[in-house]
Scaffold this motif. Sequence first.
Motif, mmCIF file in Angstrom:
data_model
loop_
_atom_site.group_PDB
_atom_site.id
_atom_site.type_symbol
_atom_site.label_atom_id
_atom_site.label_comp_id
_atom_site.label_asym_id
_atom_site.label_seq_id
_atom_site.Cartn_x
_atom_site.Cartn_y
_atom_site.Cartn_z
ATOM 1 N N THR A 134 12.900 -10.183 -57.216
ATOM 2 C CA THR A 134 11.952 -9.875 -56.144
ATOM 3 C C THR A 134 12.332 -10.592 -54.858
ATOM 4 O O THR A 134 12.356 -9.999 -53.771
ATOM 5 C CB THR A 134 10.525 -10.272 -56.563
ATOM 6 O OG1 THR A 134 10.163 -9.568 -57.753
ATOM 7 C CG2 THR A 134 9.529 -9.940 -55.458
ATOM 8 N N GLU A 135 12.645 -11.888 -54.958
ATOM 9 C CA GLU A 135 13.028 -12.650 -53.767
ATOM 10 C C GLU A 135 14.337 -12.130 -53.188
ATOM 11 O O GLU A 135 14.490 -12.050 -51.957
ATOM 12 C CB GLU A 135 13.151 -14.131 -54.109
ATOM 13 C CG GLU A 135 13.500 -14.997 -52.918
ATOM 14 C CD GLU A 135 13.489 -16.476 -53.233
ATOM 15 O OE1 GLU A 135 13.721 -17.283 -52.321
ATOM 16 O OE2 GLU A 135 13.251 -16.823 -54.412
ATOM 17 N N ILE A 136 15.281 -11.768 -54.044
ATOM 18 C CA ILE A 136 16.546 -11.241 -53.555
ATOM 19 C C ILE A 136 16.337 -9.936 -52.796
ATOM 20 O O ILE A 136 16.916 -9.713 -51.724
ATOM 21 C CB ILE A 136 17.525 -11.036 -54.734
ATOM 22 C CG1 ILE A 136 17.918 -12.388 -55.331
ATOM 23 C CG2 ILE A 136 18.763 -10.273 -54.286
ATOM 24 C CD1 ILE A 136 18.771 -12.287 -56.564
ATOM 25 N N ASN A 137 15.485 -9.068 -53.334
ATOM 26 C CA ASN A 137 15.199 -7.800 -52.646
ATOM 27 C C ASN A 137 14.553 -8.039 -51.291
ATOM 28 O O ASN A 137 14.861 -7.339 -50.314
ATOM 29 C CB ASN A 137 14.298 -6.933 -53.521
ATOM 30 C CG ASN A 137 15.000 -6.455 -54.783
ATOM 31 O OD1 ASN A 137 16.226 -6.410 -54.853
ATOM 32 N ND2 ASN A 137 14.225 -6.107 -55.795
ATOM 33 N N LEU A 138 13.665 -9.031 -51.214
ATOM 34 C CA LEU A 138 13.012 -9.330 -49.939
ATOM 35 C C LEU A 138 14.010 -9.902 -48.939
ATOM 36 O O LEU A 138 13.957 -9.582 -47.745
ATOM 37 C CB LEU A 138 11.858 -10.300 -50.161
ATOM 38 C CG LEU A 138 10.643 -9.735 -50.905
ATOM 39 C CD1 LEU A 138 9.647 -10.832 -51.220
ATOM 40 C CD2 LEU A 138 9.969 -8.640 -50.083
ATOM 41 N N LEU A 139 14.920 -10.753 -49.413
ATOM 42 C CA LEU A 139 15.937 -11.301 -48.511
ATOM 43 C C LEU A 139 16.881 -10.211 -48.016
ATOM 44 O O LEU A 139 17.343 -10.248 -46.864
ATOM 45 C CB LEU A 139 16.717 -12.406 -49.220
ATOM 46 C CG LEU A 139 15.949 -13.708 -49.472
ATOM 47 C CD1 LEU A 139 16.758 -14.651 -50.357
ATOM 48 C CD2 LEU A 139 15.607 -14.385 -48.153
ATOM 49 N N LYS A 140 17.184 -9.249 -48.866
ATOM 50 C CA LYS A 140 17.980 -8.116 -48.423
ATOM 51 C C LYS A 140 17.215 -7.286 -47.394
ATOM 52 O O LYS A 140 17.808 -6.742 -46.458
ATOM 53 C CB LYS A 140 18.377 -7.250 -49.617
ATOM 54 C CG LYS A 140 19.397 -7.912 -50.552
ATOM 55 C CD LYS A 140 19.752 -7.007 -51.716
ATOM 56 C CE LYS A 140 20.787 -7.654 -52.628
ATOM 57 N NZ LYS A 140 21.125 -6.793 -53.800
ATOM 58 N N GLU A 141 15.904 -7.202 -47.579
ATOM 59 C CA GLU A 141 15.071 -6.495 -46.596
ATOM 60 C C GLU A 141 15.103 -7.216 -45.256
ATOM 61 O O GLU A 141 15.113 -6.594 -44.193
ATOM 62 C CB GLU A 141 13.638 -6.408 -47.122
ATOM 63 C CG GLU A 141 12.724 -5.492 -46.330
ATOM 64 C CD GLU A 141 12.951 -4.032 -46.653
ATOM 65 O OE1 GLU A 141 12.405 -3.196 -45.897
ATOM 66 O OE2 GLU A 141 13.654 -3.713 -47.630
ATOM 67 N N LEU A 207 8.732 -10.116 -39.058
ATOM 68 C CA LEU A 207 8.276 -9.733 -40.395
ATOM 69 C C LEU A 207 7.357 -8.523 -40.334
ATOM 70 O O LEU A 207 7.426 -7.632 -41.184
ATOM 71 C CB LEU A 207 7.550 -10.907 -41.053
ATOM 72 C CG LEU A 207 8.396 -12.127 -41.405
ATOM 73 C CD1 LEU A 207 7.524 -13.219 -42.001
ATOM 74 C CD2 LEU A 207 9.512 -11.764 -42.372
ATOM 75 N N GLU A 208 6.516 -8.483 -39.312
ATOM 76 C CA GLU A 208 5.605 -7.358 -39.162
ATOM 77 C C GLU A 208 6.361 -6.062 -38.915
ATOM 78 O O GLU A 208 5.942 -4.988 -39.360
ATOM 79 C CB GLU A 208 4.628 -7.633 -38.010
ATOM 80 C CG GLU A 208 3.511 -6.623 -37.871
ATOM 81 C CD GLU A 208 2.568 -6.971 -36.735
ATOM 82 O OE1 GLU A 208 1.362 -6.729 -36.866
ATOM 83 O OE2 GLU A 208 3.048 -7.495 -35.702
ATOM 84 N N SER A 209 7.511 -6.149 -38.245
ATOM 85 C CA SER A 209 8.289 -4.946 -37.941
ATOM 86 C C SER A 209 8.879 -4.297 -39.185
ATOM 87 O O SER A 209 9.206 -3.111 -39.179
ATOM 88 C CB SER A 209 9.408 -5.281 -36.949
ATOM 89 O OG SER A 209 10.375 -6.141 -37.554
ATOM 90 N N ILE A 210 9.039 -5.074 -40.260
ATOM 91 C CA ILE A 210 9.553 -4.511 -41.524
ATOM 92 C C ILE A 210 8.469 -4.557 -42.603
ATOM 93 O O ILE A 210 8.783 -4.494 -43.801
ATOM 94 C CB ILE A 210 10.823 -5.251 -41.987
ATOM 95 C CG1 ILE A 210 10.580 -6.754 -42.091
ATOM 96 C CG2 ILE A 210 11.979 -4.960 -41.055
ATOM 97 C CD1 ILE A 210 11.775 -7.531 -42.633
ATOM 98 N N ASN A 211 7.208 -4.717 -42.175
ATOM 99 C CA ASN A 211 6.046 -4.655 -43.079
ATOM 100 C C ASN A 211 6.087 -5.718 -44.170
ATOM 101 O O ASN A 211 5.713 -5.470 -45.314
ATOM 102 C CB ASN A 211 5.948 -3.262 -43.722
ATOM 103 C CG ASN A 211 5.739 -2.162 -42.695
ATOM 104 O OD1 ASN A 211 4.953 -2.327 -41.763
ATOM 105 N ND2 ASN A 211 6.453 -1.066 -42.845
ATOM 106 N N LEU A 212 6.532 -6.910 -43.816
ATOM 107 C CA LEU A 212 6.562 -8.021 -44.764
ATOM 108 C C LEU A 212 5.549 -9.087 -44.381
ATOM 109 O O LEU A 212 5.274 -9.305 -43.193
ATOM 110 C CB LEU A 212 7.951 -8.648 -44.817
ATOM 111 C CG LEU A 212 9.001 -8.014 -45.732
ATOM 112 C CD1 LEU A 212 10.288 -8.833 -45.696
ATOM 113 C CD2 LEU A 212 8.493 -7.892 -47.148
#
Length: 456
Positions: A134-141, A207-212
């Motif tokens: 999950t963290e890896i996917n978020l860092l890739k995001e 972060l808001e620009s990528i909905n995180l």
Amino acid sequence: MKAVGINADSWENIAANRSAWRSKSRGREADGQPPGAPALHHTRHPSPLRPLREGLPLAHWSLQSQTTLLQPGSQSGLGHYTNVREGFILLGKKGVYKVEKFLGEGSFGRVAKCKKLGTDKVVAIKIVSGSAQTEINLLKELSKIDGDKHNLVKMVDCFRYKSYTCIAMELLDQSLYDFMRERYNQPLTVEEIKTIAWQMIVALKGLESINLVHCDIKLDNIMLVDQVSEPFRVKLIDFGVSDKITNMRTGCLMQNMVYRAPEVHLGLPLDQRVDMWSLGYVLCVLYTGTFIHGWDSEYDIIRAMVNMFDFWSFDQLIPDHLEAAKKREVEQFVDLLKRMLMMDPSKRISPSEALRHPFFTLGRMQPTAGSNNTKPAAVEVHQQHEATQATNVPQRPAAVLQESHKPEKKPGRIQQQRDAIKNHQGARRKRNPATQQNRDFGQRLQTEAEIRRRRF
């Protein structure tokens, strides 16, 4: 239900029974963790159970005598991380890393300073038990946006080592928590806070620009990049509990309890505005040098919030002895804090609105920290290669930042691999010159044999 105020005698009783409450709370679930689970990060923070006393500004309080820290290795459940030790070689996807030393550890893993062999590059590798997908996917995001422009930590590499997941990130200096502890929790100046606030609000806007949503903003997760060369240049780290805005569920427990937004405490609908509350609380701690309420339990925190907003005013943060210009700046900062710490999320200021707040747009001149030069506030920024291109990223004020030089164009990925191979071969030749001499002698014999064949 009407909230009941707490008088001074009640606060004294609370302080007297604090140890009993702590013992009683050990058997209950804390922050969604089952009894006996490893403590969350907020266990390293103090527990200042004090009322907001009349006539005593918050800036006069100190956490020095109340701070208790857990030493590395003292948390339960972390013994299995000792399988990775200093001097270990970790084979990554983009390089080979040698563990030099461990920088710290928490409930979810350890962070080690590692050197990428064949280069002079040093990285920080977070070693986590399990997949950490999950963290890896978020860092890739996060890689979709510029980490330097938006003040977000950048992932360098990720790979598996036995049963661990290793996430290599850029190496930073120290957290604001450690920085404040080293200076005995002495409050920062308004100019220094302005620089940090601007960068973190830009991070929230990114972060808001990528909905995180980060979901865990606190002093520990705001890192100084290099306090010596770039004073108060900061980046936001640790996206282990981050989530998409669309995935945030009502009643979900998140955030460190000290920095937790009211809507999280009360089980109300959640969105990205929980990060703005946490950031506002961080700025308040930097300005006062202390936490503005206790944190023994959610009940104590909610009660302190009710008392704070019913019986206390933010105007108490504004000293009376300041000059007119300085007082105006402090008033603008306090007004920003009010809007960031609104109990009602719908009334809380957004990142875009915060960047247009008068606290950042005041046009007067102010000195740069560490020098006698003056630069326009809210205008000067670290110059970057992309500065000439059109961008939606707001520029930082340089209240205490130094101007950096234009970076050189980085070589391509293939060229970097070729350079790494050459450096590695050169290091091998230096370590074993005899082997190189034998290789040169063999090549010379092959050349002479080829010449003889051509003659005949």
